[in-house]
Motif scaffolding. Structure first.
Motif, PDB file in Angstrom:
ATOM      1  N   VAL A  66       0.851  -1.189   0.000  1.00 31.32           N
ATOM      2  CA  VAL A  66       0.000   0.000   0.000  1.00 31.32           C
ATOM      3  C   VAL A  66       0.886   1.238   0.000  1.00 31.32           C
ATOM      4  CG1 VAL A  66      -1.789   1.295   1.249  1.00 31.32           C
ATOM      5  CG2 VAL A  66      -1.738  -1.199   1.407  1.00 31.32           C
ATOM      6  N   THR A  67       0.542   2.230  -0.848  1.00 31.67           N
ATOM      7  CA  THR A  67       1.150   3.554  -0.707  1.00 31.67           C
ATOM      8  C   THR A  67       0.081   4.398  -0.023  1.00 31.67           C
ATOM      9  OG1 THR A  67       0.383   4.412  -2.849  1.00 31.67           O
ATOM     10  CG2 THR A  67       2.528   3.291  -2.812  1.00 31.67           C
ATOM     11  N   MET A  68       0.438   5.009   1.100  1.00 33.85           N
ATOM     12  CA  MET A  68      -0.544   5.677   1.958  1.00 33.85           C
ATOM     13  C   MET A  68      -0.170   7.134   2.190  1.00 33.85           C
ATOM     14  SD  MET A  68      -3.225   4.885   4.187  1.00 33.85           S
ATOM     15  CE  MET A  68      -3.003   3.187   4.721  1.00 33.85           C
ATOM     16  N   ASP A  69      -1.036   8.030   1.740  1.00 36.38           N
ATOM     17  CA  ASP A  69      -0.848   9.450   2.015  1.00 36.38           C
ATOM     18  C   ASP A  69      -1.053   9.666   3.514  1.00 36.38           C
ATOM     19  OD1 ASP A  69      -0.520  12.180   1.606  1.00 36.38           O
ATOM     20  OD2 ASP A  69      -2.617  12.507   1.073  1.00 36.38           O
ATOM     21  N   ILE A  70      -0.384  10.662   4.085  1.00 34.46           N
ATOM     22  CA  ILE A  70      -0.533  10.926   5.515  1.00 34.46           C
ATOM     23  C   ILE A  70      -1.747  11.814   5.791  1.00 34.46           C
ATOM     24  CG2 ILE A  70       0.513  12.077   7.502  1.00 34.46           C
ATOM     25  CD1 ILE A  70       3.232  11.038   6.517  1.00 34.46           C
ATOM     26  N   ILE A  89       3.890   1.848   2.533  1.00 35.04           N
ATOM     27  CA  ILE A  89       4.829   2.953   2.316  1.00 35.04           C
ATOM     28  C   ILE A  89       4.048   4.247   2.492  1.00 35.04           C
ATOM     29  CG2 ILE A  89       6.283   4.149   0.631  1.00 35.04           C
ATOM     30  CD1 ILE A  89       6.796   1.461  -0.730  1.00 35.04           C
ATOM     31  N   MET A  90       4.509   5.114   3.378  1.00 37.75           N
ATOM     32  CA  MET A  90       3.837   6.390   3.604  1.00 37.75           C
ATOM     33  C   MET A  90       4.304   7.416   2.573  1.00 37.75           C
ATOM     34  SD  MET A  90       1.985   5.403   6.068  1.00 37.75           S
ATOM     35  CE  MET A  90       1.126   6.866   6.657  1.00 37.75           C
ATOM     36  N   CYS A  91       3.385   8.280   2.162  1.00 39.42           N
ATOM     37  CA  CYS A  91       3.704   9.362   1.226  1.00 39.42           C
ATOM     38  C   CYS A  91       3.495  10.666   1.973  1.00 39.42           C
ATOM     39  CB  CYS A  91       2.762   9.322   0.025  1.00 39.42           C
ATOM     40  SG  CYS A  91       2.774   7.756  -0.837  1.00 39.42           S
ATOM     41  N   SER A  92       4.508  11.524   1.944  1.00 40.74           N
ATOM     42  CA  SER A  92       4.360  12.760   2.705  1.00 40.74           C
ATOM     43  C   SER A  92       4.924  13.950   1.960  1.00 40.74           C
ATOM     44  CB  SER A  92       5.052  12.631   4.059  1.00 40.74           C
ATOM     45  OG  SER A  92       6.441  12.825   3.923  1.00 40.74           O
ATOM     46  N   ALA A  93       4.389  15.100   2.311  1.00 44.68           N
ATOM     47  CA  ALA A  93       4.915  16.351   1.776  1.00 44.68           C
ATOM     48  C   ALA A  93       6.007  16.844   2.723  1.00 44.68           C
ATOM     49  CB  ALA A  93       3.794  17.377   1.690  1.00 44.68           C
ATOM     50  N   GLU A 140       7.392   4.091  13.252  1.00 45.42           N
ATOM     51  CA  GLU A 140       7.237   3.424  14.553  1.00 45.42           C
ATOM     52  C   GLU A 140       5.972   2.578  14.603  1.00 45.42           C
ATOM     53  OE1 GLU A 140       7.472   6.745  17.250  1.00 45.42           O
ATOM     54  OE2 GLU A 140       9.674   6.739  17.240  1.00 45.42           O
ATOM     55  N   ALA A 141       4.932   3.001  13.872  1.00 47.10           N
ATOM     56  CA  ALA A 141       3.661   2.274  13.852  1.00 47.10           C
ATOM     57  C   ALA A 141       3.676   1.105  12.867  1.00 47.10           C
ATOM     58  CB  ALA A 141       2.517   3.222  13.522  1.00 47.10           C
ATOM     59  N   GLY A 142       4.784   0.961  12.104  1.00 46.43           N
ATOM     60  CA  GLY A 142       4.892  -0.199  11.228  1.00 46.43           C
ATOM     61  C   GLY A 142       5.033   0.068   9.750  1.00 46.43           C
ATOM     62  N   ALA A 143       5.064   1.335   9.341  1.00 49.51           N
ATOM     63  CA  ALA A 143       5.294   1.628   7.920  1.00 49.51           C
ATOM     64  C   ALA A 143       6.701   1.158   7.560  1.00 49.51           C
ATOM     65  CB  ALA A 143       5.147   3.120   7.644  1.00 49.51           C
ATOM     66  N   LYS A 144       6.872   0.668   6.340  1.00 46.48           N
ATOM     67  CA  LYS A 144       8.152   0.105   5.930  1.00 46.48           C
ATOM     68  C   LYS A 144       9.083   1.137   5.300  1.00 46.48           C
ATOM     69  CE  LYS A 144       7.181  -4.232   6.886  1.00 46.48           C
ATOM     70  NZ  LYS A 144       7.520  -4.626   8.239  1.00 46.48           N
ATOM     71  N   ASP A 145       8.527   2.237   4.790  1.00 40.34           N
ATOM     72  CA  ASP A 145       9.342   3.245   4.111  1.00 40.34           C
ATOM     73  C   ASP A 145       8.462   4.469   3.900  1.00 40.34           C
ATOM     74  OD1 ASP A 145      11.425   4.497   2.760  1.00 40.34           O
ATOM     75  OD2 ASP A 145      11.749   2.856   1.351  1.00 40.34           O
ATOM     76  N   PHE A 146       9.036   5.516   3.350  1.00 37.78           N
ATOM     77  CA  PHE A 146       8.234   6.682   2.991  1.00 37.78           C
ATOM     78  C   PHE A 146       8.806   7.284   1.724  1.00 37.78           C
ATOM     79  CE2 PHE A 146      11.697   8.491   5.341  1.00 37.78           C
ATOM     80  CZ  PHE A 146      11.934   9.710   4.737  1.00 37.78           C
ATOM     81  N   ILE A 147       7.928   7.931   0.962  1.00 38.35           N
ATOM     82  CA  ILE A 147       8.374   8.654  -0.230  1.00 38.35           C
ATOM     83  C   ILE A 147       7.835  10.073  -0.135  1.00 38.35           C
ATOM     84  CG2 ILE A 147       8.862   6.837  -1.912  1.00 38.35           C
ATOM     85  CD1 ILE A 147       6.012   6.716  -2.708  1.00 38.35           C
ATOM     86  N   MET A 148       8.645  11.019  -0.576  1.00 36.08           N
ATOM     87  CA  MET A 148       8.273  12.428  -0.492  1.00 36.08           C
ATOM     88  C   MET A 148       7.545  12.873  -1.759  1.00 36.08           C
ATOM     89  SD  MET A 148       9.423  13.361   2.441  1.00 36.08           S
ATOM     90  CE  MET A 148       9.546  15.141   2.480  1.00 36.08           C
TER      91      MET A 148
END
Length: 121
Positions: free
Chosen positions: A50-54, A78-82, A94-102
């Motif tokens: 899953v790619t997940m926007d914050i 994978i979290m997506c953040s600005a 910390e809650a379990g996301a595996k990575d993030f992309i900006m």
């Protein structure tokens, strides 16, 4: 072929990610525009990733992440953040996301993150 669920309240962002991922040979099995839809679709589709926007209406990405991980502890998200959301990214990891992309998304970085997270056992 990995099955991916894309979660973002902005249609343009979902379209951008869909184009990047399908061009790289992944199958986008669903799209959600808020955290409630994300949890429902995850439980229905059981995607590989899953790619997940914050920041989203109704239920944010962090809440949806926690809800999904509670039931599916092995979910790959994978979290997506600005810019400026670093604090939330740390919480998400910390809650379990595996990575993030900006955002804005860089194609190479998206593919690299997806490949790395999918290779985790």
């Amino acid at each position: 072929m990995a099955r991916i669920l894309i979660v973002d309240d902005a249609k343009f962002m979902r379209m951008t990610l869909t184009n990047i991922l399908t061009a790289a040979g992944y199958e986008v099995v669903g799209e959600a525009e808020n955290g409630n839809e994300a949890v429902h679709l995850f439980n229905t589709l059981l995607p590989d990733l899953v790619t997940m926007d914050i920041t989203m209406p109704e239920k944010n990405g962090l809440e949806a992440l926690r809800e999904i991980k509670k039931v599916h502890s092995t979910a790959k998200i994978i979290m997506c953040s600005a810019l400026g959301q670093q604090k939330v990214v740390v919480e998400a990891i910390e809650a379990g996301a595996k990575d993030f992309i900006m955002k804005p998304f860089e194609e190479d970085r998206v593919i690299e993150a997806v490949q790395r997270v999918l290779s985790y056992s």
